[in-house]
Design a protein around this motif. Structure first.
Motif, mmCIF file in Angstrom:
data_model
loop_
_atom_site.group_PDB
_atom_site.id
_atom_site.type_symbol
_atom_site.label_atom_id
_atom_site.label_comp_id
_atom_site.label_asym_id
_atom_site.label_seq_id
_atom_site.Cartn_x
_atom_site.Cartn_y
_atom_site.Cartn_z
ATOM 1 N N PRO A 101 0.829 -1.211 0.000
ATOM 2 C CA PRO A 101 0.000 0.000 0.000
ATOM 3 C C PRO A 101 0.866 1.266 0.000
ATOM 4 C CG PRO A 101 -0.802 -1.573 1.622
ATOM 5 C CD PRO A 101 0.522 -2.099 1.121
ATOM 6 N N ALA A 102 0.421 2.278 -0.726
ATOM 7 C CA ALA A 102 1.187 3.520 -0.861
ATOM 8 C C ALA A 102 1.503 4.151 0.487
ATOM 9 C CB ALA A 102 0.439 4.513 -1.747
ATOM 10 N N LEU A 105 4.816 2.844 2.141
ATOM 11 C CA LEU A 105 6.131 3.061 1.544
ATOM 12 C C LEU A 105 7.005 3.832 2.531
ATOM 13 C CD1 LEU A 105 5.054 4.061 -2.068
ATOM 14 C CD2 LEU A 105 6.060 1.893 -1.328
ATOM 15 N N VAL A 106 8.283 3.504 2.563
ATOM 16 C CA VAL A 106 9.206 4.111 3.514
ATOM 17 C C VAL A 106 10.105 5.110 2.795
ATOM 18 C CG1 VAL A 106 11.073 3.668 5.164
ATOM 19 C CG2 VAL A 106 9.183 2.030 4.942
ATOM 20 N N TRP A 107 10.110 6.345 3.301
ATOM 21 C CA TRP A 107 10.938 7.413 2.752
ATOM 22 C C TRP A 107 12.196 7.574 3.592
ATOM 23 C CZ3 TRP A 107 9.523 10.022 -1.666
ATOM 24 C CH2 TRP A 107 8.236 9.774 -2.130
ATOM 25 N N THR A 108 13.288 8.026 2.975
ATOM 26 C CA THR A 108 14.512 8.290 3.728
ATOM 27 C C THR A 108 14.224 9.365 4.769
ATOM 28 O OG1 THR A 108 15.250 10.000 2.202
ATOM 29 C CG2 THR A 108 16.042 7.758 1.792
ATOM 30 N N SER A 109 15.016 9.381 5.809
ATOM 31 C CA SER A 109 14.822 10.385 6.856
ATOM 32 C C SER A 109 15.705 11.614 6.638
ATOM 33 C CB SER A 109 15.116 9.770 8.224
ATOM 34 O OG SER A 109 16.446 9.288 8.273
ATOM 35 N N MET A 110 16.423 11.649 5.527
ATOM 36 C CA MET A 110 17.296 12.793 5.251
ATOM 37 C C MET A 110 16.450 13.975 4.788
ATOM 38 S SD MET A 110 20.605 10.894 3.559
ATOM 39 C CE MET A 110 19.921 10.903 1.966
ATOM 40 N N VAL A 111 16.649 15.118 5.391
ATOM 41 C CA VAL A 111 15.839 16.297 5.100
ATOM 42 C C VAL A 111 16.086 16.830 3.694
ATOM 43 C CG1 VAL A 111 15.392 18.679 5.791
ATOM 44 C CG2 VAL A 111 15.694 16.919 7.525
ATOM 45 N N SER A 118 12.708 2.014 -0.904
ATOM 46 C CA SER A 118 12.496 1.016 -1.952
ATOM 47 C C SER A 118 11.106 1.229 -2.536
ATOM 48 C CB SER A 118 12.631 -0.409 -1.397
ATOM 49 O OG SER A 118 11.579 -0.670 -0.489
ATOM 50 N N LEU A 119 10.878 0.674 -3.709
ATOM 51 C CA LEU A 119 9.584 0.782 -4.359
ATOM 52 C C LEU A 119 9.199 -0.602 -4.897
ATOM 53 C CD1 LEU A 119 7.253 2.621 -5.244
ATOM 54 C CD2 LEU A 119 8.514 3.051 -7.360
ATOM 55 N N PRO A 120 8.638 -1.431 -4.020
ATOM 56 C CA PRO A 120 8.264 -2.783 -4.458
ATOM 57 C C PRO A 120 7.057 -2.744 -5.387
ATOM 58 C CG PRO A 120 7.673 -2.443 -2.150
ATOM 59 C CD PRO A 120 8.367 -1.202 -2.608
ATOM 60 N N VAL A 121 7.195 -3.420 -6.534
ATOM 61 C CA VAL A 121 6.108 -3.447 -7.512
ATOM 62 C C VAL A 121 5.882 -4.861 -8.026
ATOM 63 C CG1 VAL A 121 6.495 -1.062 -8.280
ATOM 64 C CG2 VAL A 121 7.653 -2.943 -9.453
ATOM 65 N N TRP A 122 4.689 -5.088 -8.534
ATOM 66 C CA TRP A 122 4.370 -6.288 -9.301
ATOM 67 C C TRP A 122 4.464 -5.867 -10.759
ATOM 68 C CZ3 TRP A 122 4.463 -10.228 -6.265
ATOM 69 C CH2 TRP A 122 3.948 -10.166 -4.994
ATOM 70 N N LEU A 123 5.256 -6.584 -11.559
ATOM 71 C CA LEU A 123 5.412 -6.218 -12.964
ATOM 72 C C LEU A 123 4.243 -6.665 -13.807
ATOM 73 C CD1 LEU A 123 9.204 -6.952 -13.506
ATOM 74 C CD2 LEU A 123 8.083 -4.762 -13.020
#
Length: 128
Positions: A101-102, A105-111, A118-123
């Motif tokens: 689920p969108a 998704l985990v974003w970097t903590s760098m400002v 990562s961006l896990p997808v089903w092709l």
């Protein structure tokens, strides 16, 4: 690029005199950090500012690449890559979809360098 700019802030600016902005005085010699991410989601500028709408028409250009003398030198290359790579990806994998689920998704903590861890997808669509 407008919705999630990789660099959400412009480079630091320094006031050379007192400046009044929105009823607040920014004193001379203050360091000012401009949020391009906030400007790119300003509801006074963009209709439905928090929505990703790839086919928006007649709206102002976003500020993800900066502006004027502070414009990103790689902006044209990035636009070219986006206009070539993304359509090619979607032609090759028309059923491409997120594998998570969108909102998970985990974003970097760098400002100053915001990107997905990562961006896990089903092709070929979701597994059966």
């Amino acid at each position: 690029m407008r919705h999630h700019p990789p660099f959400p802030f412009a480079i630091w600016r320094f006031t050379t005199e007192d400046v009044e902005l929105g009823g607040v005085t920014i004193p001379k010699d203050a360091t000012v950090l401009l949020s391009l991410a906030a400007a790119n989601r300003d509801p006074r500028v963009f209709a439905d500012a928090d929505a990703v709408c790839p086919h928006r028409q007649n709206e102002p250009t976003h500020l993800a690449f900066g502006s004027g003398v502070h414009r990103c030198v790689g902006a044209w290359l990035a636009r070219l890559e986006l206009s070539v790579a993304l359509p090619a990806l979607f032609r090759r994998f028309p059923r491409l979809s997120l594998a998570t689920p969108a909102d998970e998704l985990v974003w970097t903590s760098m400002v100053f360098d915001r990107r997905l861890e990562s961006l896990p997808v089903w092709l070929d669509g979701r597994p059966r």
